[in-house]
Design an enzyme around this catalytic site. Structure first.
Site, PDB file in Angstrom:
ATOM      1  N   ASN D 123       0.618  -1.138   0.076  1.00 25.99           N
ATOM      2  CA  ASN D 123      -0.025   0.079  -0.021  1.00 25.99           C
ATOM      3  C   ASN D 123       0.814   1.195   0.071  1.00 25.99           C
ATOM      4  O   ASN D 123       0.686   2.253  -0.695  1.00 25.99           O
ATOM      5  CB  ASN D 123      -0.853   0.095   1.332  1.00 25.99           C
ATOM      6  CG  ASN D 123      -2.047  -1.165   1.210  1.00 25.99           C
ATOM      7  OD1 ASN D 123      -1.700  -2.361   1.066  1.00 25.99           O
ATOM      8  ND2 ASN D 123      -3.433  -0.594   1.463  1.00 25.99           N
ATOM      9  N   THR D 168     -15.679  38.348 -31.328  1.00 23.04           N
ATOM     10  CA  THR D 168     -16.533  38.019 -30.242  1.00 23.04           C
ATOM     11  C   THR D 168     -17.722  37.409 -30.704  1.00 23.04           C
ATOM     12  O   THR D 168     -18.129  37.743 -32.091  1.00 23.04           O
ATOM     13  CB  THR D 168     -16.898  38.954 -29.058  1.00 23.04           C
ATOM     14  OG1 THR D 168     -17.846  39.803 -29.996  1.00 23.04           O
ATOM     15  CG2 THR D 168     -15.909  40.045 -28.895  1.00 23.04           C
ATOM     16  N   HIS D 169     -18.186  36.226 -30.317  1.00 23.95           N
ATOM     17  CA  HIS D 169     -19.423  35.717 -30.803  1.00 23.95           C
ATOM     18  C   HIS D 169     -18.808  34.912 -32.254  1.00 23.95           C
ATOM     19  O   HIS D 169     -19.890  34.737 -33.208  1.00 23.95           O
ATOM     20  CB  HIS D 169     -20.445  36.364 -30.879  1.00 23.95           C
ATOM     21  CG  HIS D 169     -21.041  37.088 -29.834  1.00 23.95           C
ATOM     22  ND1 HIS D 169     -21.966  36.306 -28.739  1.00 23.95           N
ATOM     23  CD2 HIS D 169     -20.645  38.389 -29.199  1.00 23.95           C
ATOM     24  CE1 HIS D 169     -22.294  37.088 -27.905  1.00 23.95           C
ATOM     25  NE2 HIS D 169     -21.212  38.550 -27.977  1.00 23.95           N
ATOM     26  N   SER D 291      -6.468  12.384 -47.823  1.00 25.11           N
ATOM     27  CA  SER D 291      -7.781  11.636 -47.583  1.00 25.11           C
ATOM     28  C   SER D 291      -7.478  10.353 -48.330  1.00 25.11           C
ATOM     29  O   SER D 291      -6.988  10.517 -49.256  1.00 25.11           O
ATOM     30  CB  SER D 291      -8.991  12.566 -47.936  1.00 25.11           C
ATOM     31  OG  SER D 291     -10.070  11.776 -48.300  1.00 25.11           O
ATOM     32  N   ASN D 299      -5.472  17.887 -44.860  1.00 18.31           N
ATOM     33  CA  ASN D 299      -6.097  18.021 -43.489  1.00 18.31           C
ATOM     34  C   ASN D 299      -5.131  18.536 -42.333  1.00 18.31           C
ATOM     35  O   ASN D 299      -3.910  17.897 -42.394  1.00 18.31           O
ATOM     36  CB  ASN D 299      -6.894  16.885 -43.186  1.00 18.31           C
ATOM     37  CG  ASN D 299      -8.106  16.710 -44.291  1.00 18.31           C
ATOM     38  OD1 ASN D 299      -8.746  17.669 -44.782  1.00 18.31           O
ATOM     39  ND2 ASN D 299      -8.189  15.374 -44.838  1.00 18.31           N
ATOM     40  N   GLN D 335      -7.095   0.212  -6.508  1.00 22.11           N
ATOM     41  CA  GLN D 335      -6.272  -0.150  -7.577  1.00 22.11           C
ATOM     42  C   GLN D 335      -6.337   0.492  -8.950  1.00 22.11           C
ATOM     43  O   GLN D 335      -5.731   0.819  -9.801  1.00 22.11           O
ATOM     44  CB  GLN D 335      -6.127  -1.838  -7.713  1.00 22.11           C
ATOM     45  CG  GLN D 335      -5.411  -2.167  -8.818  1.00 22.11           C
ATOM     46  CD  GLN D 335      -5.226  -3.776  -8.927  1.00 22.11           C
ATOM     47  OE1 GLN D 335      -4.848  -4.302  -7.869  1.00 22.11           O
ATOM     48  NE2 GLN D 335      -5.885  -4.395  -9.848  1.00 22.11           N
ATOM     49  N   LYS D 338      -4.944   3.484 -10.771  1.00 23.69           N
ATOM     50  CA  LYS D 338      -3.558   3.307 -11.365  1.00 23.69           C
ATOM     51  C   LYS D 338      -3.832   3.872 -12.799  1.00 23.69           C
ATOM     52  O   LYS D 338      -2.889   4.450 -13.539  1.00 23.69           O
ATOM     53  CB  LYS D 338      -2.781   2.109 -11.199  1.00 23.69           C
ATOM     54  CG  LYS D 338      -1.333   2.363 -11.074  1.00 23.69           C
ATOM     55  CD  LYS D 338      -0.718   0.773 -11.206  1.00 23.69           C
ATOM     56  CE  LYS D 338      -0.574   0.393  -9.906  1.00 23.69           C
ATOM     57  NZ  LYS D 338       0.129  -1.042  -9.610  1.00 23.69           N
TER      58      LYS D 338
END
Lengths: 447, 447, 447, 447
Positions: D123, D168-169, D291, D299, D335, D338
């Site tokens: 432990n 903005t937006h 692609s 891409n 356990q 982990k």
């Protein structure tokens, strides 16, 4: 930091590589590949199966001749066998499982192999393979749910009048029974089987033939592929096929998570029952482990691991949700839906499989449970006797509360038998649960 | 810190208060009450309806006389009306909505009112009220999904050959169409309607009559309450009824979250289309707002808020999941499932309702969309022409890649028409989508 | 479905409304407003305080005269008082708290009021108000953590040699002590206080003066506002100021969630200890409630509600994370960070406040705990005695395992005293914990 | 379903196996082992290092002689080398890494090897190894954050007056600059470095010597192990050491997730900038892919994968949170902390490492950015000119709004230069950011 991590030893062949691409940076390639090739091992048999059907579709519209189709089918069957027998390994030599199939065909069939990708894209290829994978996974989940329900029903029947304390707030409340406890989980697993079946049907739509999200200039025979791959329906719109990536995975994991959350609750109960303070449980030795420091310990580790079993599935669901905030159309982000899908399904299934034996085998200490029933747990019984004599419930409640302690020990089995509200130990309606379960099993076994 | 928070001004009457309880600490009481009484406002009509049916059940087994039942029904109807008309307010005078009902009956009917709680607990009372609430919510979600699907199908039909760039990786890929885009969302909302219907059926089980999780010593007529409350089935086992708290809520929110995630994707698209760089969108003025500092701005706020709409539902789902790691039986933790249920449902429904008008009204700039189609987007077309001439796809792909740029402008509509794979613009199969949709609408409208 | 929901009765005044805007749809307005105005009640005092400082900054660069500043300060003070005394209500008459402040000033000071918004945007206005709100919240969390640690340390000291079973896997493992249990939580709450302090410092950056994310054409005196609002530092970049929205909120809630998860573990322990099977706990009456159906029950509801306390905070964190997948710059989606912030903080603080009294008051049954220590729990002691005699540990382990049962009863206090590894009951190092705690308290109390 | 999964070929040796254990079911063993042995590969070097220090501690209190210590140290060094060079493989022959170390020592040193586990448990062994792992991970995160900040600062400086639309937006709002954009991320990564440093310090507590959660009957020299392992402090209480499992992991992942969320925002921006509609970006070829179906596509996959990078970390956090609702003391559920720790850290670090090159290399198209600045974006400038002439802001705002369009083209660089609020392009305060960054770098490099 020191990390031991296996980089691809040989650069994979890249389908889309053109002359101009030049050197590709190794770390970047490793990042882009992720553990895709390892994950594809789970999808590979499905990818081969769908490729076979795709070839049949190409033959149906004249792109492949009958002979060409035959050659491709034989070659794919050979690949399938080689993979099953370990003669073909899907590893970092390939960009992904999709490329591996085209490579295999080209290597074995020459120019003909270059035709397999006609009318499809890796986008619909991974969609169809994932869907077949999820469908198979949900079939197994369904089967495990009905098996768990069957075991619980059997044990419910055997112990419906075996007294056990009924708890609310972890406080002893009224007399309950071991059978009632099992019947509760039977009904839960039946509901889970229904949810799994509904979910399987919901995702059972054929994306093959939607290419990169906009269809192709060929009259693909998608009805044929739908039939051959035994899909419930065609997934019609190619943009939607792309947009469904991740969300179908999410829904399949949701069904699995519901089963595992029932299992968690069951494990919580067992974990408490296994504590010395309750001591209701006799756990077969193989379900316990020792401690590395305390020689006296026998720990119910499998129960605790089942309790933790929803965690990787819930984690995988968060992972999927975190990816899905995107505009329409394929984005590379979506590649990261494969990892959580495979890891969530694998972890969840493993836990479910283990739980079957545990629930079948776990034994209870009837004497300890009976001894845990204290006289105050009959107070509600007493109140209802007063109600039976005509006293309004609220008054009977106060009366019973006042005289708690005086009631004296009673017979717990008699108390259980008098609990006659439908579903309670005196009238548990197990036959109705059995009827629902049988219907599910019958439907699953019919073609 | 300064918080303005309304503590209950008068202590609520406590059903379970016995002589010995003594002073209850005010802050502690406020903590335990939470905003339960406010949340119960959403459940109150359902609680009254279920109380009416519970009384009918008590009469059916002789606990109440016909006259007593009549008096209780009249009194509950009066409460229902008083609540609807604002003459009765559910506030901090009551511990919760359940107590308010018993209080009302006792106040108006004296000793008879004290009989209403016979054979039930607040545990099954809140279960049945929540379930009726969720069922009504899912009905509205279903109806909104079919409405959205209908609008999208209509618009898909109108614009199936209106060219629009098709994107992958946010890169222009091939010619697509506005109608194909709408059809994709039509299919998504149809799937959502199916999911909602399946989920509604899954949770449509009657928990009334399971009391505090162990049944009662009365042969309650649960078949009657199942029929009167129009449940699909009885939730049989009382322990399971308790254990289903939270997980049924979770599944209902899951269905809602799937709808909202489709809406999020649609909003992402619209948000991009509304950017000056795309400029595909003409948003009616009422869907835009101004800036407090920049005089030139018109912002598409509703679109952005729809994009954010899954957040409160996903948050509510996490909240539920965080509560549900518990042993069997009622634990007070479960009270905290009510908040996320009500907040998630309310927020989700509000967003869905708004989206209907937006999706019906939004206009697109056909010229700008056409202008955004560049010659290289025909490369795939070119490759498929070579395939049609018999060239293996992989070879055609390399050929087309090499000559990109030379292809020259083409007619986008002709390109769309040639895209004949099922689901693509040349063969969109909208009639099949319509058939699925009509079946859903018919089923929802049949009794 | 029937929902009782209060729409704004009078349309709010809109700062950005220009002539051309026309009719605004009511449901749409309600959707866009959300419960913003209710949430703003928590931020209002901070918004007023920051407005006062903003005015001082404008005076410092000559935008306001000394007299104008004086007038604005007086008027804002009056608003602050009116709000505190309930004479000013922030309700649906206003679009939000920001507009309410400008409205108030314009109403009371005429044209001068129209100057307050010079050099700021609602974007930096809400940022600064939120940050002051979070800072105050974290201060209270810190103070509650140190108080909890102090109580736990005191109780640890009192009961360091009071035997109690030490559990692993919910199995009795070795002799432990009540004091060791309390000391564990003392150390946890000290760590929580540190985390809270670090988090407070991390978010303690002044966003005022960044306007809508790109600064303004005025040499604002941001150093002055940083000093007057007692910020640790300037948040320099205006794009980053916008981009930090939500993520600072998330980090503050993370700190709070860590505290609440410690509280959850403590509540889990108490909940088990309160079960009849353990029966280690004596819970004062005011921490228990009754059942509406079972007269015999006394339930530890506050403990269970504390166990559920992380849920709304974890839910709020998911809600925030779900919103934050966005490009740079303000998007309206970010408005939806306010709800989870306020609801998470409010719920978390309420639970923490309650826990103080509970942890101070809860009593333990020393005899029951002692009785729960069984002979096999000394096996590890025995193994270490063999080690002391020179036997390799692994061999001693096997020896001790073999003779379990023979060891016979021992003195648990003696066993605790021999447990001398630093931190264990024989050498608990409470003074070192006290030193860490005192340093935190001293730092919090110094200016 | 077909799954290819490697079961342990040979049963691992079990430390705690006693005579009576009998046959252990293979599937059950596989379930209990999980992928623990694979995960332990990441922790193994830390486990060896801590074992070395543990041995030194045992020598310090006389459990080991000087010679014995020397032999153990030599043997552990040999294991460390063998592992680094691939001569020792940690695989299914071992129950876990901890057992592997004891096995190695016992095999090489005989009875002396059996002494290594004196005074410790698996432990505290896993606790200390995990903590060293997390500490090293956070060090690397910190270093990557400062590197990213340095790159961004350099680029901010180079392009502070390079015009770029400020959004903005997603709407064009005002003139901004490329440098301002980079400076925003510089400040974000500086904050991330601070968060990482604080988090590292928070978790930097030594759990070694707390055994299974209750200490041991030996006066272990924990001060020595704290010093040798360079921990900031002792984690004192052994119960708390256990209870901190998972929550320290969670906090480390939280810090990482904050960095990745900044990276996500940056990737969102780049992804939009890379779209043809914006076309602001020139991405080096090695950051693009092709692609499989569309020959024309290039891409920006790495950008999209970086955008998805928070997902596995957020998923891991949910996984941890789902496990942590437990009573005190070790439970086997833990356990399962982990897996999410290792997977979250590995995925997050890989993404961060890749981002460095990308951010350094990405090029912008200055002409396209300049061309995207439209006349209406000067409206705020115009309003502020009126303010400069003495007009109250709200009036100037309305004036500017009315005349939008008339303003005519202006010089964007002049506009940027006039933006003099601290942090804005006219006064970006990069030196202050540099000062914060240098302080972090200096502190990291000092011993």
């Amino acid at each position: 930091m020191t990390e031991q991590q296996d980089p691809p030893e040989t650069a994979p062949r890249l389908l889309w590589r053109k002359q101009s691409t030049g050197e590709v940076d190794a770390a970047l390639m490793a990042f882009m590949a992720g553990d895709d090739i390892v994950l594809d091992r789970k999808l590979f048999v499905h990818d081969i199966a769908a490729s076979r059907v795709h070839a049949a579709g190409l033959a149906s519209i004249g792109i492949l001749s009958k002979e060409e189709l035959g050659a491709i089918e034989q070659s794919l069957d050979a690949l399938d066998r080689a993979y099953a027998e370990g003669d073909f390994t899907l590893d970092a030599r390939y960009e992904d499982g999709h490329s591996a199939i085209e490579d295999w065909l080209t290597e074995h069939l020459g120019e003909l192999g270059q035709k397999i990708h006609t009318g499809r894209s890796r986008n619909d290829q991974v969609l169809v393979a994932s869907r077949l994978y999820l469908r198979a996974a949900l079939d197994e989940v369904h089967s495990l749910c009905t098996e768990l329900a069957r075991i619980c029903l059997r044990r419910a029947d055997a112990d419906m009048l075996t007294p056990m304390p009924g708890y609310t707030h972890l406080q002893r409340a009224v007399v309950s029974s071991l059978g009632l406890w099992f019947a509760g989980f039977a009904e839960a697993f039946i509901d889970d089987a229904v949810l799994t079946r509904d979910t399987r049907r919901w995702i059972d739509a054929n994306p093959l033939g939607t290419a990169a999200g906009y269809g192709v200039s060929l009259p693909l025979d998608r009805a044929l592929s739908t039939r051959l791959l035994e899909f419930d329906r065609l997934q019609i719109n190619p943009i939607y096929a792309q947009n469904s990536r991740g969300r179908f995975e999410l829904q399949a994991l949701t069904a699995l998570s519901q089963v595992l959350m029932d299992l968690r609750r069951l494990s919580w109960d067992l974990s408490l029952f296994a504590a010395a303070e309750f001591d209701f449980l006799q756990l077969p030795d193989r379900y316990t482990t020792g401690s590395s420091i305390m020689p006296n310990k026998r720990n119910p580790d499998p129960i605790e691991l089942l309790r933790a079993a929803p965690a990787p599935v819930l984690g995988a669901m968060t992972e999927l949700q975190s990816v899905l905030s995107l505009p329409s159309g394929y984005q590379r982000d979506l590649q990261n839906t494969k990892g959580p899908m495979v890891r969530g399904v694998s972890a969840g299934l493993q836990a479910l499989r283990i739980s079957v034996g545990l629930i079948a085998d776990v034994e209870f200490d009837r004497e300890r449970m009976a001894a845990a029933i204290s006289p105050d747990m009959y107070a509600t019984d007493h109140a209802y006797e007063l109600v039976a004599e005509g006293m309004p419930f609220r008054q009977a409640y106060r009366e019973a509360a006042a005289m708690t302690g005086d009631a004296g020990p009673r017979d717990p089995v008699a108390s259980l038998k008098r609990r006659t509200s439908p579903g309670a130990p005196g009238q548990p309606l197990l036959d109705q649960l059995q009827t629902r379960l049988s219907a599910l099993e019958d439907a699953a076994n019919s073609p």
